[in-house]
Design an enzyme around this catalytic site. Sequence first.
Site, PDB file in Angstrom:
ATOM      1  N   GLU A 143       0.800  -1.233   0.000  1.00 53.30           N
ATOM      2  CA  GLU A 143       0.000   0.000   0.000  1.00 53.30           C
ATOM      3  C   GLU A 143       0.827   1.273   0.000  1.00 53.30           C
ATOM      4  OE1 GLU A 143      -3.224  -0.051   2.800  1.00 53.30           O
ATOM      5  OE2 GLU A 143      -4.151  -1.781   1.840  1.00 53.30           O
ATOM      6  N   GLU A 167      -5.397  -8.575  -0.099  1.00 49.77           N
ATOM      7  CA  GLU A 167      -6.173  -8.295   1.119  1.00 49.77           C
ATOM      8  C   GLU A 167      -7.620  -8.015   0.741  1.00 49.77           C
ATOM      9  OE1 GLU A 167      -4.675  -5.321   3.905  1.00 49.77           O
ATOM     10  OE2 GLU A 167      -2.622  -5.958   3.497  1.00 49.77           O
TER      11      GLU A 167
HETATM   12  C1  BGP Z   1      -4.620  -2.394   4.996  1.00 57.16           C
HETATM   13  C2  BGP Z   1      -3.275  -2.750   5.533  1.00 57.16           C
HETATM   14  C3  BGP Z   1      -3.292  -3.797   6.599  1.00 57.16           C
HETATM   15  C4  BGP Z   1      -4.530  -3.863   7.442  1.00 57.16           C
HETATM   16  C5  BGP Z   1      -5.814  -3.557   6.704  1.00 57.16           C
HETATM   17  C6  BGP Z   1      -7.034  -3.321   7.588  1.00 57.16           C
HETATM   18  O1  BGP Z   1      -4.615  -1.051   4.641  1.00 57.16           O
HETATM   19  O2  BGP Z   1      -2.416  -3.195   4.514  1.00 57.16           O
HETATM   20  O3  BGP Z   1      -2.076  -3.690   7.288  1.00 57.16           O
HETATM   21  O4  BGP Z   1      -4.400  -3.304   8.660  1.00 57.16           O
HETATM   22  O5  BGP Z   1      -5.692  -2.464   5.861  1.00 57.16           O
HETATM   23  O6  BGP Z   1      -7.018  -2.019   8.081  1.00 57.16           O
HETATM   24  P1  BGP Z   1      -7.262  -1.674   9.602  1.00 57.16           P
HETATM   25  O7  BGP Z   1      -6.250  -2.441  10.347  1.00 57.16           O
HETATM   26  O8  BGP Z   1      -7.036  -0.191   9.701  1.00 57.16           O
HETATM   27  O9  BGP Z   1      -8.649  -2.052   9.893  1.00 57.16           O
END
Ligand code: BGP
Length: 463
Positions: free
Chosen positions: A159, A362
């Site tokens: 990201e 993801e």
């Molecule tokens: C993405 C990231 C992850 C993860 C996910 C969920 O942006 O790559 O590391 O955390 O989001 O987000 P959050 O943890 O803020 O709910």
Amino acid sequence: MSFPDGFLWGGSTSAYQSEGASEEDGKGKSVQDVKEPPEGTARFDICSDFYHHYKEDIALMAEMGFKEYRFSIAWTRILPNGTGNINPKGIKFYQNVIDECHKYGIEPIITMFHFDLPEALEEKGGWLRRASVDEFVNYARVLFNYFGNSVKYWLTINEQNMLTMQGSIIGTGAVEDEDEDVCLKKTYQKNHHMLMAQARVMKMCHTNFPDCKIGPAPNISLVYPVTCKPDDVLAAQDFNAIRNWLYLDAAVKGIYNPIVWSYLKKHNALPEMENGDLEEMKEAKPDFIAFNYYNTCCVASWKDANELEPQSLMQGIRGMYRVVSNPYLPKTAFGWEIDPEGFRATLREIYSRYHLPMMVTENGLGAEDVLENDGRIHDTYRIQYLRDHIVQMDKAISEGCEVMGYSPWSAIDLISTHEGFRKRYGFIYVDRDDVKIGSMKRYRKDSFYWYKKVIASNGADLK
Ligand code: BGP
């Protein structure tokens, strides 16, 4: 059902959110270890203690039938100061994790850098310095030298677009300056260094390890115009360029997106470059596009804006666009919009722009799961979310999109970027919360059993 044979079903984690052991076995501090987490949320020192539980966790992933496991390597476990001496215990740990995956026929997919820059480098100025390009290339060389023969799939930077647009929320060092244009310039200077580092690493991979495959891993999701008013459509194109295409145009075609370029130029914020940078970016080619998808977003033209100032590039740019909520979409308990059709639209859009195979690295739903007295976790909302997204991915594949794999966030419970341990994403429940380190015992959620059937049937059985 259109999932090809060999489709890579699995799950994702990142080092700083799952491993813990933040001061063990020679690990150096990363920016995540030193940041002050939001009040009431856990520090990143213990996390899910994957460092000590990896055998048990990977066995559970194998029980679900994982074909791949996407995880990141902590730069500071390998090079505690970011450069210099290699930490043999760090190498050993990741070799053990890789071997454990292979033991079950799980393909390891490694993210080189997932939000955890070594603090020693951040103190010197981090990605703002041109030296950061060489530092990342050096780190990647170490990874290839040790693991290049046992790991086929590599992701460069997780990201990069979120690091650029909301570094302060992620905890990776926001740029500060009283002058907004100077802030912008610094932000995109860092971004340029990451793009250069990524280009060199992709090239190095192909030259030295021709059997390895490598790609970028931004967070891509389509931006919708709030109405069909032409100004709203232009606003959506602007934000699509700033949020999405800048990163993929650079990684895949080696060019700067023209809309972003003209916006930076207007603000005297073009990044400084060295001779040959753009040529190098063009020479580097990814093998696939990995991307994270959670939800789409919706924008309106700035012309109709009320007085509200956007606080970040993610919320809007004065004079260009502002992000609004989409009245057609439901939200998770944490306020994230849910848009499975948007997932399909995003897959179609990426494929028609770049014609490269895609890997979904993801996708998932964060919720406050409840461990019942009988040891069960009834996360039907998560099953629903994942099912709806898989249905749309299936349709996108049948419409001609090439998708290699699906790796929901997250394989096991871990700490959210800024909303603590209570915001769980895993198929595997970890017994702890933000305040109390519990037994750390692992429990199979209902989604665990459901996903097992999905994988066993190669996506045919979604009931
Ligand atoms: C993405 C990231 C992850 C993860 C996910 C969920 O942006 O790559 O590391 O955390 O989001 O987000 P959050 O943890 O803020 O709910």
